[in-house]
Design a protein around this motif. Structure first.
Motif, PDB file in Angstrom:
ATOM      1  N   UNK A   1       0.663  -1.334   0.163  1.00 41.88           N
ATOM      2  CA  UNK A   1      -0.169   0.040  -0.156  1.00 41.88           C
ATOM      3  C   UNK A   1       0.864   1.118  -0.001  1.00 41.88           C
ATOM      4  N   UNK A   2       0.663   2.074  -1.300  1.00 41.93           N
ATOM      5  CA  UNK A   2       1.627   3.315  -1.123  1.00 41.93           C
ATOM      6  C   UNK A   2       0.376   4.065  -1.093  1.00 41.93           C
ATOM      7  N   UNK A   3       1.003   5.426   0.431  1.00 43.13           N
ATOM      8  CA  UNK A   3       0.001   6.583   0.539  1.00 43.13           C
ATOM      9  C   UNK A   3       0.937   7.711   0.854  1.00 43.13           C
ATOM     10  N   UNK A   4       1.198   8.726  -0.265  1.00 35.51           N
ATOM     11  CA  UNK A   4       2.068   9.802   0.249  1.00 35.51           C
ATOM     12  C   UNK A   4       3.630   8.876  -0.059  1.00 35.51           C
ATOM     13  N   UNK A   5       4.196   9.326   1.242  1.00 42.10           N
ATOM     14  CA  UNK A   5       5.412   8.986   1.658  1.00 42.10           C
ATOM     15  C   UNK A   5       5.851   7.734   1.618  1.00 42.10           C
ATOM     16  N   UNK A   6       4.092   6.664   2.498  1.00 42.94           N
ATOM     17  CA  UNK A   6       4.144   5.968   3.279  1.00 42.94           C
ATOM     18  C   UNK A   6       4.393   4.604   2.211  1.00 42.94           C
ATOM     19  N   UNK A   7       4.684   3.371   2.668  1.00 44.20           N
ATOM     20  CA  UNK A   7       4.743   2.517   2.174  1.00 44.20           C
ATOM     21  C   UNK A   7       4.916   1.330   3.038  1.00 44.20           C
ATOM     22  N   UNK A   8       3.465   0.278   2.767  1.00 40.56           N
ATOM     23  CA  UNK A   8       3.101  -0.843   4.312  1.00 40.56           C
ATOM     24  C   UNK A   8       2.988  -1.679   2.969  1.00 40.56           C
ATOM     25  N   UNK A   9       3.401  -3.385   3.963  1.00 42.09           N
ATOM     26  CA  UNK A   9       3.878  -4.166   3.053  1.00 42.09           C
ATOM     27  C   UNK A   9       2.748  -4.716   4.457  1.00 42.09           C
ATOM     28  N   UNK A  10       1.586  -6.419   3.659  1.00 41.17           N
ATOM     29  CA  UNK A  10       1.169  -6.706   4.665  1.00 41.17           C
ATOM     30  C   UNK A  10       1.213  -8.029   3.917  1.00 41.17           C
ATOM     31  N   UNK A  11       1.848  -9.112   4.769  1.00 43.55           N
ATOM     32  CA  UNK A  11       2.251 -10.813   4.157  1.00 43.55           C
ATOM     33  C   UNK A  11       1.396 -11.427   5.400  1.00 43.55           C
ATOM     34  N   UNK A  12       0.242 -12.024   5.418  1.00 45.40           N
ATOM     35  CA  UNK A  12      -0.363 -13.683   5.484  1.00 45.40           C
ATOM     36  C   UNK A  12       0.402 -14.639   5.054  1.00 45.40           C
ATOM     37  N   UNK A  13       1.111 -15.675   6.062  1.00 41.65           N
ATOM     38  CA  UNK A  13       1.311 -16.440   5.605  1.00 41.65           C
ATOM     39  C   UNK A  13       0.913 -17.494   6.272  1.00 41.65           C
ATOM     40  N   UNK A  14       0.957 -19.217   5.665  1.00 43.64           N
ATOM     41  CA  UNK A  14       0.184 -20.556   6.146  1.00 43.64           C
ATOM     42  C   UNK A  14       0.306 -21.569   5.637  1.00 43.64           C
ATOM     43  N   UNK A  15       1.165 -22.589   6.356  1.00 45.46           N
ATOM     44  CA  UNK A  15       1.894 -23.446   6.278  1.00 45.46           C
ATOM     45  C   UNK A  15       1.005 -24.562   4.848  1.00 45.46           C
ATOM     46  N   UNK A  16       1.211 -25.152   4.917  1.00 44.10           N
ATOM     47  CA  UNK A  16       0.482 -26.759   3.845  1.00 44.10           C
ATOM     48  C   UNK A  16      -0.051 -25.728   2.408  1.00 44.10           C
ATOM     49  N   UNK A  17      -1.084 -24.094   2.575  1.00 41.82           N
ATOM     50  CA  UNK A  17      -2.036 -24.183   1.559  1.00 41.82           C
ATOM     51  C   UNK A  17      -1.466 -22.643   1.638  1.00 41.82           C
ATOM     52  N   UNK A  18      -2.409 -21.952   0.654  1.00 46.75           N
ATOM     53  CA  UNK A  18      -2.552 -20.582   0.432  1.00 46.75           C
ATOM     54  C   UNK A  18      -3.777 -19.717   1.533  1.00 46.75           C
ATOM     55  N   UNK A  19      -2.727 -18.873   2.352  1.00 47.69           N
ATOM     56  CA  UNK A  19      -3.420 -18.145   2.756  1.00 47.69           C
ATOM     57  C   UNK A  19      -5.208 -17.789   2.536  1.00 47.69           C
ATOM     58  N   UNK A  20      -6.449 -17.629   3.383  1.00 49.29           N
ATOM     59  CA  UNK A  20      -7.493 -18.194   2.416  1.00 49.29           C
ATOM     60  C   UNK A  20      -7.400 -16.088   1.876  1.00 49.29           C
ATOM     61  N   UNK A  21      -8.300 -15.752   1.061  1.00 53.80           N
ATOM     62  CA  UNK A  21      -8.314 -15.001   0.680  1.00 53.80           C
ATOM     63  C   UNK A  21      -8.970 -14.209   1.282  1.00 53.80           C
ATOM     64  N   UNK A  22     -10.612 -14.296   1.813  1.00 52.46           N
ATOM     65  CA  UNK A  22     -11.427 -13.169   2.363  1.00 52.46           C
ATOM     66  C   UNK A  22     -10.576 -12.771   3.949  1.00 52.46           C
ATOM     67  N   UNK A  23     -10.110 -12.817   4.485  1.00 56.20           N
ATOM     68  CA  UNK A  23      -9.712 -12.292   5.796  1.00 56.20           C
ATOM     69  C   UNK A  23      -7.938 -12.046   4.986  1.00 56.20           C
ATOM     70  N   UNK A  24      -7.696 -12.301   3.814  1.00 52.32           N
ATOM     71  CA  UNK A  24      -6.237 -11.318   3.701  1.00 52.32           C
ATOM     72  C   UNK A  24      -6.875  -9.741   2.710  1.00 52.32           C
ATOM     73  N   UNK A  25      -7.818 -10.564   2.106  1.00 51.40           N
ATOM     74  CA  UNK A  25      -8.408  -8.956   2.474  1.00 51.40           C
ATOM     75  C   UNK A  25      -8.943  -8.260   2.625  1.00 51.40           C
ATOM     76  N   UNK A  26      -9.131  -8.414   3.411  1.00 53.21           N
ATOM     77  CA  UNK A  26     -10.252  -7.164   4.520  1.00 53.21           C
ATOM     78  C   UNK A  26      -8.903  -6.690   5.645  1.00 53.21           C
ATOM     79  N   UNK A  27      -8.053  -7.861   5.700  1.00 52.34           N
ATOM     80  CA  UNK A  27      -6.760  -7.195   6.201  1.00 52.34           C
ATOM     81  C   UNK A  27      -6.050  -5.705   5.452  1.00 52.34           C
ATOM     82  N   UNK A  28      -6.114  -6.041   4.158  1.00 57.78           N
ATOM     83  CA  UNK A  28      -5.582  -5.517   3.406  1.00 57.78           C
ATOM     84  C   UNK A  28      -6.524  -3.799   3.094  1.00 57.78           C
TER      85      UNK A  28
END
Length: 103
Positions: free
Chosen positions: A68-95
């Protein structure tokens, strides 16, 4: 030396496969902005959000990054999960919530 080179498709964390744009996010974002000429928080005039997913084959731990780029601030959001891709909905909500905090 600062190892973070910015929010690009080359931001894959060490030990992960390459990342590719998350097309489901891009389609939903485009549909949202297309309604009634939306220019509120999160519009292209306000901030930029780029959501990625790990390109197959993922390793033992799958990663979903977003930038996320907002003005001069860059935020990085990372979701990780063992053995499977992190769930889409909670990840999108976090973003979305992080974007609202920075917007």
């Amino acid at each position: 030396m600062d190892a973070f080179s910015g929010c690009t498709a080359h931001l894959a964390p060490v030990g992960t496969a390459d990342v590719v744009r998350d097309e489901s996010w891009d389609e939903a974002d485009k549909a949202e902005r297309g309604e009634a000429g939306y220019t509120g928080p999160g519009s292209e005039t306000d901030a930029h959000v780029a959501v990625y997913r790990e390109a197959p084959p993922a390793g033992d731990e799958a990663v979903r990054p977003a930038c996320i780029q907002s003005g001069d601030v860059q935020a990085v959001v990372l979701h990780t999960r063992k053995t499977a891709e992190p769930a889409t909905v909670p990840f999108h909500q976090t973003v979305i919530l992080q974007h609202q905090l920075l917007g």
